[in-house]
Design a protein around this motif. Structure first.
Motif, PDB file in Angstrom:
ATOM      1  N   TRP A 221     -18.784 -75.492  -7.611  1.00  0.00           N
ATOM      2  CA  TRP A 221     -19.438 -75.574  -8.923  1.00  0.00           C
ATOM      3  C   TRP A 221     -20.758 -74.807  -8.965  1.00  0.00           C
ATOM      4  O   TRP A 221     -21.742 -75.247  -9.559  1.00  0.00           O
ATOM      5  N   ALA A 222     -20.780 -73.638  -8.346  1.00  0.00           N
ATOM      6  CA  ALA A 222     -22.013 -72.854  -8.295  1.00  0.00           C
ATOM      7  C   ALA A 222     -22.432 -72.352  -9.676  1.00  0.00           C
ATOM      8  O   ALA A 222     -23.610 -72.116  -9.921  1.00  0.00           O
ATOM      9  N   VAL A 223     -21.473 -72.175 -10.572  1.00  0.00           N
ATOM     10  CA  VAL A 223     -21.756 -71.717 -11.932  1.00  0.00           C
ATOM     11  C   VAL A 223     -21.321 -72.801 -12.905  1.00  0.00           C
ATOM     12  O   VAL A 223     -20.217 -73.342 -12.797  1.00  0.00           O
ATOM     13  N   SER A 224     -22.177 -73.122 -13.857  1.00  0.00           N
ATOM     14  CA  SER A 224     -21.905 -74.223 -14.777  1.00  0.00           C
ATOM     15  C   SER A 224     -20.726 -73.923 -15.709  1.00  0.00           C
ATOM     16  O   SER A 224     -20.403 -72.756 -15.983  1.00  0.00           O
ATOM     17  N   GLY A 225     -20.121 -74.967 -16.213  1.00  0.00           N
ATOM     18  CA  GLY A 225     -19.017 -74.823 -17.157  1.00  0.00           C
ATOM     19  C   GLY A 225     -19.395 -74.078 -18.418  1.00  0.00           C
ATOM     20  O   GLY A 225     -18.681 -73.154 -18.844  1.00  0.00           O
ATOM     21  N   PRO A 226     -20.531 -74.415 -19.071  1.00  0.00           N
ATOM     22  CA  PRO A 226     -20.925 -73.654 -20.257  1.00  0.00           C
ATOM     23  C   PRO A 226     -21.165 -72.174 -19.960  1.00  0.00           C
ATOM     24  O   PRO A 226     -20.811 -71.308 -20.766  1.00  0.00           O
ATOM     25  N   ALA A 227     -21.764 -71.872 -18.821  1.00  0.00           N
ATOM     26  CA  ALA A 227     -21.988 -70.468 -18.458  1.00  0.00           C
ATOM     27  C   ALA A 227     -20.656 -69.743 -18.272  1.00  0.00           C
ATOM     28  O   ALA A 227     -20.493 -68.600 -18.720  1.00  0.00           O
ATOM     29  N   ARG A 228     -19.714 -70.379 -17.620  1.00  0.00           N
ATOM     30  CA  ARG A 228     -18.407 -69.761 -17.407  1.00  0.00           C
ATOM     31  C   ARG A 228     -17.708 -69.508 -18.737  1.00  0.00           C
ATOM     32  O   ARG A 228     -17.128 -68.432 -18.950  1.00  0.00           O
ATOM     33  N   GLN A 229     -17.753 -70.467 -19.636  1.00  0.00           N
ATOM     34  CA  GLN A 229     -17.056 -70.300 -20.914  1.00  0.00           C
ATOM     35  C   GLN A 229     -17.686 -69.193 -21.751  1.00  0.00           C
ATOM     36  O   GLN A 229     -16.983 -68.348 -22.310  1.00  0.00           O
ATOM     37  N   LEU A 230     -19.001 -69.188 -21.832  1.00  0.00           N
ATOM     38  CA  LEU A 230     -19.679 -68.171 -22.629  1.00  0.00           C
ATOM     39  C   LEU A 230     -19.446 -66.782 -22.044  1.00  0.00           C
ATOM     40  O   LEU A 230     -19.138 -65.826 -22.774  1.00  0.00           O
ATOM     41  N   ALA A 231     -19.572 -66.653 -20.740  1.00  0.00           N
ATOM     42  CA  ALA A 231     -19.385 -65.352 -20.094  1.00  0.00           C
ATOM     43  C   ALA A 231     -17.954 -64.856 -20.271  1.00  0.00           C
ATOM     44  O   ALA A 231     -17.729 -63.658 -20.485  1.00  0.00           O
ATOM     45  N   ARG A 232     -16.991 -65.754 -20.188  1.00  0.00           N
ATOM     46  CA  ARG A 232     -15.599 -65.353 -20.338  1.00  0.00           C
ATOM     47  C   ARG A 232     -15.367 -64.690 -21.693  1.00  0.00           C
ATOM     48  O   ARG A 232     -14.670 -63.675 -21.802  1.00  0.00           O
ATOM     49  N   GLN A 233     -15.988 -65.226 -22.727  1.00  0.00           N
ATOM     50  CA  GLN A 233     -15.788 -64.678 -24.070  1.00  0.00           C
ATOM     51  C   GLN A 233     -16.559 -63.370 -24.265  1.00  0.00           C
ATOM     52  O   GLN A 233     -16.034 -62.412 -24.845  1.00  0.00           O
ATOM     53  N   LEU A 234     -17.773 -63.300 -23.771  1.00  0.00           N
ATOM     54  CA  LEU A 234     -18.561 -62.088 -23.961  1.00  0.00           C
ATOM     55  C   LEU A 234     -18.039 -60.929 -23.116  1.00  0.00           C
ATOM     56  O   LEU A 234     -18.082 -59.769 -23.544  1.00  0.00           O
ATOM     57  N   LEU A 235     -17.558 -61.218 -21.919  1.00  0.00           N
ATOM     58  CA  LEU A 235     -17.019 -60.156 -21.071  1.00  0.00           C
ATOM     59  C   LEU A 235     -15.728 -59.575 -21.639  1.00  0.00           C
ATOM     60  O   LEU A 235     -15.343 -58.456 -21.282  1.00  0.00           O
ATOM     61  N   ALA A 236     -15.064 -60.321 -22.502  1.00  0.00           N
ATOM     62  CA  ALA A 236     -13.836 -59.829 -23.132  1.00  0.00           C
ATOM     63  C   ALA A 236     -14.108 -59.135 -24.459  1.00  0.00           C
ATOM     64  O   ALA A 236     -13.189 -58.570 -25.065  1.00  0.00           O
ATOM     65  N   ASP A 237     -15.336 -59.166 -24.938  1.00  0.00           N
ATOM     66  CA  ASP A 237     -15.692 -58.610 -26.245  1.00  0.00           C
ATOM     67  C   ASP A 237     -16.102 -57.146 -26.099  1.00  0.00           C
ATOM     68  O   ASP A 237     -17.282 -56.807 -26.086  1.00  0.00           O
ATOM     69  N   GLY A 238     -15.119 -56.279 -26.015  1.00  0.00           N
ATOM     70  CA  GLY A 238     -15.399 -54.860 -25.822  1.00  0.00           C
ATOM     71  C   GLY A 238     -16.181 -54.243 -26.969  1.00  0.00           C
ATOM     72  O   GLY A 238     -17.053 -53.388 -26.749  1.00  0.00           O
ATOM     73  N   ALA A 239     -15.898 -54.642 -28.194  1.00  0.00           N
ATOM     74  CA  ALA A 239     -16.608 -54.081 -29.338  1.00  0.00           C
ATOM     75  C   ALA A 239     -18.080 -54.475 -29.305  1.00  0.00           C
ATOM     76  O   ALA A 239     -18.962 -53.650 -29.561  1.00  0.00           O
ATOM     77  N   GLY A 240     -18.365 -55.731 -28.982  1.00  0.00           N
ATOM     78  CA  GLY A 240     -19.752 -56.174 -28.880  1.00  0.00           C
ATOM     79  C   GLY A 240     -20.491 -55.460 -27.773  1.00  0.00           C
ATOM     80  O   GLY A 240     -21.661 -55.085 -27.923  1.00  0.00           O
ATOM     81  N   GLN A 241     -19.820 -55.242 -26.654  1.00  0.00           N
ATOM     82  CA  GLN A 241     -20.448 -54.523 -25.536  1.00  0.00           C
ATOM     83  C   GLN A 241     -20.781 -53.091 -25.931  1.00  0.00           C
ATOM     84  O   GLN A 241     -21.851 -52.576 -25.583  1.00  0.00           O
ATOM     85  N   ALA A 242     -19.877 -52.447 -26.658  1.00  0.00           N
ATOM     86  CA  ALA A 242     -20.113 -51.053 -27.065  1.00  0.00           C
ATOM     87  C   ALA A 242     -21.323 -50.963 -27.988  1.00  0.00           C
ATOM     88  O   ALA A 242     -22.147 -50.050 -27.857  1.00  0.00           O
ATOM     89  N   ARG A 243     -21.439 -51.913 -28.920  1.00  0.00           N
ATOM     90  CA  ARG A 243     -22.594 -51.910 -29.817  1.00  0.00           C
ATOM     91  C   ARG A 243     -23.886 -52.153 -29.038  1.00  0.00           C
ATOM     92  O   ARG A 243     -24.909 -51.490 -29.285  1.00  0.00           O
ATOM     93  N   GLN A 244     -23.844 -53.104 -28.107  1.00  0.00           N
ATOM     94  CA  GLN A 244     -25.037 -53.394 -27.309  1.00  0.00           C
ATOM     95  C   GLN A 244     -25.439 -52.198 -26.461  1.00  0.00           C
ATOM     96  O   GLN A 244     -26.622 -51.841 -26.378  1.00  0.00           O
ATOM     97  N   ARG A 245     -24.473 -51.551 -25.850  1.00  0.00           N
ATOM     98  CA  ARG A 245     -24.757 -50.398 -24.997  1.00  0.00           C
ATOM     99  C   ARG A 245     -25.374 -49.268 -25.819  1.00  0.00           C
ATOM    100  O   ARG A 245     -26.357 -48.643 -25.403  1.00  0.00           O
ATOM    101  N   GLN A 246     -24.816 -49.012 -26.985  1.00  0.00           N
ATOM    102  CA  GLN A 246     -25.335 -47.949 -27.837  1.00  0.00           C
ATOM    103  C   GLN A 246     -26.763 -48.254 -28.280  1.00  0.00           C
ATOM    104  O   GLN A 246     -27.636 -47.365 -28.264  1.00  0.00           O
ATOM    105  N   ARG A 247     -27.025 -49.497 -28.669  1.00  0.00           N
ATOM    106  CA  ARG A 247     -28.367 -49.857 -29.130  1.00  0.00           C
ATOM    107  C   ARG A 247     -29.387 -49.765 -28.000  1.00  0.00           C
ATOM    108  O   ARG A 247     -30.492 -49.244 -28.184  1.00  0.00           O
TER     109      ARG A 247
END
Length: 331
Positions: A221-247
């Protein structure tokens, strides 16, 4: 404890300016992200489970064959030296000070190396460690050179340990595709690119055998459940990552241009920060702080590191303050 950026409470007390009135540019963390998905109540109520899909989506995001989530890359920085005994560790310096501190804490011999000294020192090293792009200078070492160093180390059971905390805006330069090779260890920070440093999440990319040793050391349990859930969704959000990278890339270029125009030409940097070595860097730091703008001072380098303003009002405030400081300091 070593000094880090983001110490707003201390700055507020020192300069008598309310915490909420500061513009904090002292870290290399993205000052913005994008709307966060809701966290399921179950993530708060239950212990995290390792088969929730986080590792799979992270492998896809980083382009890695094997990785381990950790509670911020700092957790790995402190734990990895415990997996070896009596090593000679070369660290490309100047860089993030926690690395040398962690290896010394476990009794290893640490050599601070310039880039030009690495080839000569490599035959004596068990571990070569560097941050790429470097913090605070922004210097990036080319992939072929890194792979050549790794080949020499791995041949005799050594490690090339590369901290890629600031690599997300330039993933084409990452060594992630080579991360599963014996003797190659990469650290990735989740919080810097996604603007979520408080989540305390990072990843170690390495061969599975080493990751199993590290997981055993860090415990369940080195990483919390909320952290795992949030990261799982953001790491799959390619469109959001592209916008963030560009900005971030656009803002990094804007910051470099602004600093040049105000008499502080950067000598290095990346999308998340710019590094300057002006005469009287300490005076610049104080002059900005008196105006409620916190930047990172590196006294031993006589240098400053500027992070990104979070909004247009912050950009305008920084521009005005830089002009006032330049006049005040006779620049």
């Amino acid at each position: 404890m070593l000094e880090h950026g983001g110490r707003l409470r201390a700055a507020a007390q020192q300069y008598g300016i309310a915490r909420e009135d500061w513009l904090d540019l002292s870290t290399g963390i993205a000052p913005y992200g994008w709307p966060l998905p809701a966290i399921a109540a179950e993530a708060w109520a239950r212990l995290p489970e390792p088969d929730d899909g986080l590792e799979a989506v992270a492998r896809d995001y980083y382009g890695a064959a094997s990785l381990l989530p950790v509670a911020g890359s700092q957790a790995a920085i402190q734990a990895l030296p415990r997996l070896r005994k009596g090593c000679t560790v070369g660290i490309l310096s100047p860089t993030y000070a926690e690395h040398a501190a962690a290896w010394r804490r476990e009794g290893h011999r640490v050599m601070q190396l310039s880039e030009g000294a690495i080839d000569r020192a490599l035959p004596r090293l068990d571990v070569l460690l560097l941050v790429n792009p470097n913090n605070p200078t922004g210097r990036r070492i080319e992939t072929p050179r890194l792979l050549a160093w790794h080949a020499q180390l791995a041949e005799r059971g050594g490690w090339l340990l590369v901290d890629e905390a600031f690599m997300d805006c330039t993933p084409e330069h990452s060594l992630a595709a080579h991360g599963a090779q014996p003797g190659m260890i990469l650290l990735r920070s989740f919080g810097k690119f996604f603007g979520l440093a408080g989540l305390r999440l990072g990843f170690v990319l390495a061969e599975q055998e080493l990751l199993d040793e590290l997981a055993e050391l860090l415990g369940p349990w080195a990483v919390s459940g909320p952290a795992r859930q949030l990261a799982r969704q953001l790491l799959a959000d390619g469109a959001g990552q592209a916008r963030q990278r560009q900005r971030l890339q656009a803002d990094g270029e804007r910051l470099a241009a602004l600093l040049r125009d105000c008499g502080l030409p950067p000598t290095g940097g990346c999308a998340l920060f710019q590094f300057c070595c002006p005469p009287r860097a300490g005076d610049w730091h104080v002059a900005l702080a008196r105006r409620g703008i916190l930047v990172r001072l590196f006294p031993f380098l006589d240098s400053l590191r500027f992070g990104l303003p979070p909004h247009e009002a912050g950009w305008q405030r920084l521009q005005q303050a830089l002009r006032e400081c330049a006049e005040e300091l006779g620049q």
